[in-house]
Design an enzyme around this catalytic site. Structure first.
Site, mmCIF file in Angstrom:
data_model
loop_
_atom_site.group_PDB
_atom_site.id
_atom_site.type_symbol
_atom_site.label_atom_id
_atom_site.label_comp_id
_atom_site.label_asym_id
_atom_site.label_seq_id
_atom_site.Cartn_x
_atom_site.Cartn_y
_atom_site.Cartn_z
ATOM 1 C CE1 TYR A 14 -3.967 -2.250 0.358
ATOM 2 C CE2 TYR A 14 -2.781 -3.237 2.143
ATOM 3 C CZ TYR A 14 -3.849 -3.275 1.196
ATOM 4 O OH TYR A 14 -4.598 -4.155 1.114
ATOM 5 C CG HIS A 19 -7.282 4.690 0.573
ATOM 6 N ND1 HIS A 19 -8.258 5.621 0.677
ATOM 7 C CD2 HIS A 19 -8.047 3.696 1.079
ATOM 8 C CE1 HIS A 19 -9.230 5.340 1.175
ATOM 9 N NE2 HIS A 19 -9.092 4.017 1.517
ATOM 10 C CE1 TYR A 64 -4.176 -4.384 5.478
ATOM 11 C CE2 TYR A 64 -4.541 -5.280 7.340
ATOM 12 C CZ TYR A 64 -3.567 -5.283 6.398
ATOM 13 O OH TYR A 64 -2.829 -5.898 5.966
ATOM 14 C CG ASN A 66 -12.763 -0.180 4.997
ATOM 15 O OD1 ASN A 66 -12.092 0.903 4.614
ATOM 16 N ND2 ASN A 66 -13.383 -1.199 4.308
ATOM 17 C CG ASP A 91 -7.700 8.954 0.577
ATOM 18 O OD1 ASP A 91 -7.508 8.490 1.953
ATOM 19 O OD2 ASP A 91 -8.257 8.321 -0.132
ATOM 20 C CG ASN A 112 -15.602 2.824 3.845
ATOM 21 O OD1 ASN A 112 -16.760 3.053 3.942
ATOM 22 N ND2 ASN A 112 -15.185 1.731 2.471
#
Length: 192
Positions: A14, A19, A64, A66, A91, A112
């Site tokens: 990532y 994100h 993570y 969410n 973001d 989220n």
């Protein structure tokens, strides 16, 4: 004491994704403050720093995106901090690429991570440094877009944007969000 949270996803896959710009800002803020992410608590990496007169914990949740709110809510409760002590960097698809905006409250805009923070702190009324990543191309899934990496040719623009987001975060911590918004958002509009 203040809590600054950069939202992102853990893991090398990532790194440099749209994100994860919150993590990039958190890393740069810690670097400039001479701090390192040496503490692990609340399912997050933490760096203790000083921004002006303020003691600050810089957080990168490792839950993570969410589930970011789990770490944020736990930290606020543990340190008995209020929403005015919280600054979240994330973001934002609704802002043009590389535009930085500071706001307090408002909806999650489909993000989220912000939605999770709102749920776990019980309100959206905290400072948010929004870092624009722009809209995805037509027919592209927004999730695929935000999980896509910045292009190599975007390095200079991204670096400048990160510096602006770091400055917005610093001002929010040192001056409070209401005073900082005037400076940050005026600069952002002038740069257009």
């Amino acid at each position: 004491m203040k809590l600054v949270v950069g939202l992102g996803n853990p893991g090398e896959e990532y790194a440099r994704t749209r994100h994860n710009v919150g993590f990039v800002v958190a890393d740069r803020l810690a670097q400039l403050a001479g701090a390192s992410f040496s503490a692990k608590k609340f399912a997050a990496e933490l760096a203790e720093a000083r921004l002006g007169p303020e003691r600050v914990w810089i957080m990168k949740p490792q839950t993570y995106m969410n589930h970011s709110g789990e770490a944020v809510g736990a930290a606020l409760r543990f340190w008995k901090l209020g929403l005015d002590d919280l600054v979240v960097v994330h973001d934002d698809l609704e802002l043009d690429p590389y535009r930085v905006q500071l706001k307090v409250g408002g909806g999650h805009g489909g993000h989220n991570g912000v939605k999770s923070v709102n749920a776990h702190v019980g309100s959206p009324e905290y400072a948010r440094v929004r870092v624009g990543v722009g809209r995805p191309p037509p027919r592209m899934d927004p999730a695929d877009y935000v999980l896509g990496k910045f292009a190599k040719g975007e390095d200079a623009e991204l670096d400048l944007c990160v510096e602006q987001a770091v400055e917005a975060t610093r001002l929010a911590v040192e001056l409070g969000a209401a005073r900082a918004m005037n400076q940050v958002n005026r600069r952002s509009r002038a740069a257009e």
